[in-house]
Design a protein around this motif. Structure first.
Motif, mmCIF file in Angstrom:
data_model
loop_
_atom_site.group_PDB
_atom_site.id
_atom_site.type_symbol
_atom_site.label_atom_id
_atom_site.label_comp_id
_atom_site.label_asym_id
_atom_site.label_seq_id
_atom_site.Cartn_x
_atom_site.Cartn_y
_atom_site.Cartn_z
ATOM 1 N N PHE A 59 6.156 5.564 3.410
ATOM 2 C CA PHE A 59 7.166 5.972 2.423
ATOM 3 C C PHE A 59 6.939 5.274 1.086
ATOM 4 C CE2 PHE A 59 11.313 5.602 0.348
ATOM 5 C CZ PHE A 59 11.808 6.896 0.446
ATOM 6 N N LEU A 60 6.500 4.023 1.133
ATOM 7 C CA LEU A 60 6.355 3.221 -0.082
ATOM 8 C C LEU A 60 4.966 3.287 -0.710
ATOM 9 C CD1 LEU A 60 8.293 0.080 1.182
ATOM 10 C CD2 LEU A 60 9.050 1.646 -0.621
ATOM 11 N N GLY A 61 3.975 3.793 0.053
ATOM 12 C CA GLY A 61 2.633 3.805 -0.524
ATOM 13 C C GLY A 61 1.663 4.779 0.089
ATOM 14 N N GLY A 62 2.136 5.676 0.959
ATOM 15 C CA GLY A 62 1.248 6.629 1.611
ATOM 16 C C GLY A 62 1.591 8.074 1.292
ATOM 17 N N GLN A 63 1.375 8.947 2.272
ATOM 18 C CA GLN A 63 1.611 10.369 2.073
ATOM 19 C C GLN A 63 3.067 10.676 1.737
ATOM 20 O OE1 GLN A 63 -0.460 12.952 1.821
ATOM 21 N NE2 GLN A 63 1.342 14.210 1.400
ATOM 22 N N ARG A 64 3.988 9.995 2.412
ATOM 23 C CA ARG A 64 5.402 10.248 2.126
ATOM 24 C C ARG A 64 5.795 9.737 0.749
ATOM 25 N NH1 ARG A 64 7.209 8.779 8.125
ATOM 26 N NH2 ARG A 64 7.643 10.854 8.945
ATOM 27 N N TYR A 65 5.098 8.735 0.262
ATOM 28 C CA TYR A 65 5.365 8.272 -1.103
ATOM 29 C C TYR A 65 5.067 9.398 -2.088
ATOM 30 C CZ TYR A 65 4.950 5.707 -5.498
ATOM 31 O OH TYR A 65 5.105 5.288 -6.792
ATOM 32 N N ARG A 66 3.949 10.082 -1.849
ATOM 33 C CA ARG A 66 3.573 11.175 -2.751
ATOM 34 C C ARG A 66 4.502 12.378 -2.601
ATOM 35 N NH1 ARG A 66 -1.264 8.783 -1.209
ATOM 36 N NH2 ARG A 66 -1.506 10.103 0.647
ATOM 37 N N SER A 153 -11.016 -4.525 16.921
ATOM 38 C CA SER A 153 -11.282 -3.436 15.980
ATOM 39 C C SER A 153 -12.389 -3.921 15.052
ATOM 40 C CB SER A 153 -10.034 -3.107 15.165
ATOM 41 O OG SER A 153 -9.006 -2.625 15.998
ATOM 42 N N ARG A 154 -13.466 -3.154 14.970
ATOM 43 C CA ARG A 154 -14.614 -3.582 14.170
ATOM 44 C C ARG A 154 -14.466 -3.214 12.691
ATOM 45 N NH1 ARG A 154 -18.859 -5.190 17.404
ATOM 46 N NH2 ARG A 154 -18.530 -4.835 19.638
ATOM 47 N N GLU A 155 -13.590 -2.258 12.405
ATOM 48 C CA GLU A 155 -13.339 -1.904 11.008
ATOM 49 C C GLU A 155 -12.338 -2.894 10.434
ATOM 50 O OE1 GLU A 155 -11.770 1.782 8.201
ATOM 51 O OE2 GLU A 155 -11.348 1.783 10.341
ATOM 52 N N LEU A 156 -12.839 -3.862 9.701
ATOM 53 C CA LEU A 156 -11.981 -4.893 9.126
ATOM 54 C C LEU A 156 -11.607 -4.474 7.706
ATOM 55 C CD1 LEU A 156 -10.721 -7.670 9.696
ATOM 56 C CD2 LEU A 156 -12.744 -8.698 8.636
ATOM 57 N N ALA A 168 -2.177 -2.908 -0.927
ATOM 58 C CA ALA A 168 -1.972 -3.181 0.499
ATOM 59 C C ALA A 168 -1.238 -2.013 1.159
ATOM 60 C CB ALA A 168 -1.187 -4.470 0.684
ATOM 61 N N LEU A 169 -0.219 -1.481 0.498
ATOM 62 C CA LEU A 169 0.523 -0.345 1.044
ATOM 63 C C LEU A 169 -0.402 0.852 1.242
ATOM 64 C CD1 LEU A 169 3.766 -0.609 -1.106
ATOM 65 C CD2 LEU A 169 3.628 -0.938 1.369
ATOM 66 N N SER A 173 -1.440 2.299 4.958
ATOM 67 C CA SER A 173 -1.106 3.678 5.276
ATOM 68 C C SER A 173 -2.356 4.481 5.612
ATOM 69 C CB SER A 173 -0.368 4.319 4.098
ATOM 70 O OG SER A 173 -0.040 5.663 4.377
ATOM 71 N N ARG A 174 -3.393 4.345 4.818
ATOM 72 C CA ARG A 174 -4.607 5.150 5.006
ATOM 73 C C ARG A 174 -5.347 4.782 6.292
ATOM 74 N NH1 ARG A 174 -9.456 3.792 1.384
ATOM 75 N NH2 ARG A 174 -7.817 3.731 -0.208
ATOM 76 N N HIS A 175 -5.428 3.485 6.575
ATOM 77 C CA HIS A 175 -6.191 3.036 7.747
ATOM 78 C C HIS A 175 -5.313 2.776 8.967
ATOM 79 C CE1 HIS A 175 -9.953 2.547 5.474
ATOM 80 N NE2 HIS A 175 -9.204 2.054 4.493
ATOM 81 N N ARG A 176 -4.010 2.941 8.827
ATOM 82 C CA ARG A 176 -3.062 2.738 9.920
ATOM 83 C C ARG A 176 -3.237 1.343 10.540
ATOM 84 N NH1 ARG A 176 -0.198 6.856 11.453
ATOM 85 N NH2 ARG A 176 0.106 6.090 13.578
ATOM 86 N N VAL A 177 -3.199 0.334 9.656
ATOM 87 C CA VAL A 177 -3.284 -1.068 10.082
ATOM 88 C C VAL A 177 -2.048 -1.806 9.585
ATOM 89 C CG1 VAL A 177 -5.798 -1.092 10.134
ATOM 90 C CG2 VAL A 177 -4.602 -1.744 8.020
#
Length: 301
Positions: A59-66, A153-156, A168-169, A173-177
């Motif tokens: 909501f604050l920085g991902g798809q819902r923010y847009r 998780s190898r994707e750091l 950070a938001l 949101s994009r990487h679901r971390v």
């Protein structure tokens, strides 16, 4: 033995809101209570949904923010927070009852890969909340014969200490971390968690700034201002049992995995222990009901 008999979970949850609550109330509540989940209930107290920290990040920085903040409220974060109902962000969560056997609860976490289960009574009224941390607290500090690298998780996903909270938001949101280690000059210099970010944005002082139209300035706050220190690490070749011991002793939910040179190569979390470790080939879980402990061990290779 059931989770009720073990007293496993938090009764009642630290944060429960009516389904008509605003997103602002959820954010402020999560910031104050330092929690990641907020069950939503009807006027009768019946479970109707749940909002997670991940929902707020979106909501604050991902798809819902847009789609919500930018498109519907012209970028006015505070207006969006006050006018959007929490139910718009929620989903109906997985649940268990107090008489659910521990073995079934473990199976639910492994099957669903979720961070929490709502505990309800027979009428679906909320009684408590069971998180992955509650479950991991049962895992014995014992050798598992499984290396950290096998479940990490190898994707750091990392960021620079001077990058803004908005970054950070976006990354969360994009990487679901939920955790972003900070790196400067190739070295770890801190770690930002979703609780750090929401705790800052949902604080009384930050909400006052948002209401005054200072959202852009607030989101420009450098990550080093809200980060946690120091960064706890574990060798990627170490036994998972050692990682469990470190996390439990320090009360943290993750460790950055490093190689022999100390360079970060991944991250291992409490969810990895609860949901990935049991899936490793040859690993079996043994529940000691007398000691109220779960032992995970590789019995075949």
């Amino acid at each position: 033995m059931s989770i009720g008999e073990l007293g496993l979970g938090r009764y009642p949850p630290l944060l429960v809101l009516n389904e008509n609550a605003s997103v602002l109330e959820v954010l402020a509540g999560m910031a104050e209570k330092r929690v990641r989940h907020c069950p939503l209930v009807s006027d009768e107290g019946v479970l109707v949904g749940m909002v997670s920290a991940r929902d707020l990040v979106d909501f604050l920085g991902g798809q819902r923010y847009r789609s919500i903040v930018q498109n519907r409220f012209k970028g006015d974060i505070y207006e969006a927070l006050t006018k959007v109902r929490a139910s718009e962000l929620s989903r109906y969560p997985a649940w268990v009852t107090e008489d659910t056997p521990l073995t079934d609860v473990l199976a639910r976490f492994i099957e669903l890969g979720v961070g929490a289960l709502v505990i309800v009574d027979r009428s679906k009224r909320v009684r408590g909340l069971l998180s992955e941390r509650h479950v991991m607290s049962l895992f014995a500090n014992a050798t598992t014969y499984v290396q950290v690298r096998e479940i990490m998780s190898r994707e750091l996903v990392t960021a620079h200490p001077h990058e803004p909270i908005s970054k950070a938001l976006e990354l969360m949101s994009r990487h679901r971390v939920r955790r972003i280690p900070l790196q400067s000059g190739g070295k770890l210099s801190g770690i930002v968690t979703v609780k750090d970010v929401l705790g800052f944005l949902g604080s009384e002082s930050s909400l006052k700034r948002l209401s005054a139209g200072e959202g852009e300035s607030l989101l420009s706050t450098p990550l080093q201002s809200v980060a946690s220190y120091p960064v706890l690490t574990v060798d990627a070749g170490e036994d998972v049992g050692k990682a469990v011991s470190i996390m439990k002793n320090h009360g943290v939910g993750c460790l950055v995995a490093v190689d022999g040179t100390g360079a970060p190569v991944g991250i291992v979390t409490e969810r990895d222990v609860v949901t990935r470790l049991p899936r490793v080939r040859g690993v079996e879980l043994f529940t000691d009901l007398v000691k109220a402990a779960v032992f995970a061990s590789r019995v075949s290779f």
